[in-house]
Scaffold this motif. Sequence first.
Motif: not given
Length: 300
Positions: A120, A145, A242, A278-280, A283, A286-287, A291
């Motif tokens: 990440h 990301d 994201a 929907e991810a910032d 990730v 938030t998702s 993922l």
Amino acid sequence: MGPAEHGTGPGADAPVHSQGEPGRARTRDGRELYYQRRAGPEGRPTVVFEGGLAAGRSYWAGVQTALADVAPTVVYDRSGLGRSPAAPPGASRRLHALADDLGDLLDHLGPGGPFLLVGHSWGGPLVRLAAAARPARVAGLVLVDPSDEACDLLFEPSMRRAERAGQLATVWLARLGLLGRVYRSLTAALPPDAAADLRAEGFTVAMTRARGRELEDAAGDLRALLKNPPGLAGLPVTVVSAGRTSAGMPESVRRRATVSHAYRARQSPHGRHVVLPEADHMVVTTSAAELAEEIRRLAT
């Protein structure tokens, strides 16, 4: 590796900790890296998670538990983070040194692999370097990301100013004991035991020192990748972007980062670029389920 380090197998009771059983791997220069391993179905590559800038093992817990029926998983703390002792003052914490440490962890887990490496943010270029060092033991890469040298924004003076300001703010908040409050939504998304670990270990002054060392010359590390791109020998690469903006990632930055991610995926003959709407940038929390599904694609 003894039986206690393997966690539990399919069909057995759940591990005592949601992230699995603990272990320690020794680096080539004698340091120890703390890790946790969850067992999974046999015959699948071991999924090894690499965190972003100064991010330890705990924030992967949601993704890791979502993969319980997919493959064995391993999370760990880089030197100076979580439960891994800090590297000596003179030891490099530049990107290549961090990739060497990841390679040493993989040697400890089982030199032949196979491993599926998930990185990440700053962990993205890190896992690319580790994979390029010994691609035969790597089943594929998932870049979440990622920081990528194809994004020209990362070389602009404004980025260096943002890095310095971010580091100063992080140190200040940690010293006041307020840094954990900034990341309440992150910890709230994790299993309770991992959230407790993160609150205890992830927002300390010691972490900010490790963060500063990892930031020592981020632009220089990325320029080195431009000059000598890691060769991935045709490995499958999934790049996850994201879809939402977040602090430090306004629309203009978000757009340029996503373009660089699409470019990175195109460099692999088995590349895939996915945008999670929907991810910032975080990730991994938030998702997490989405993922995990992308990781499942490469692990099965």
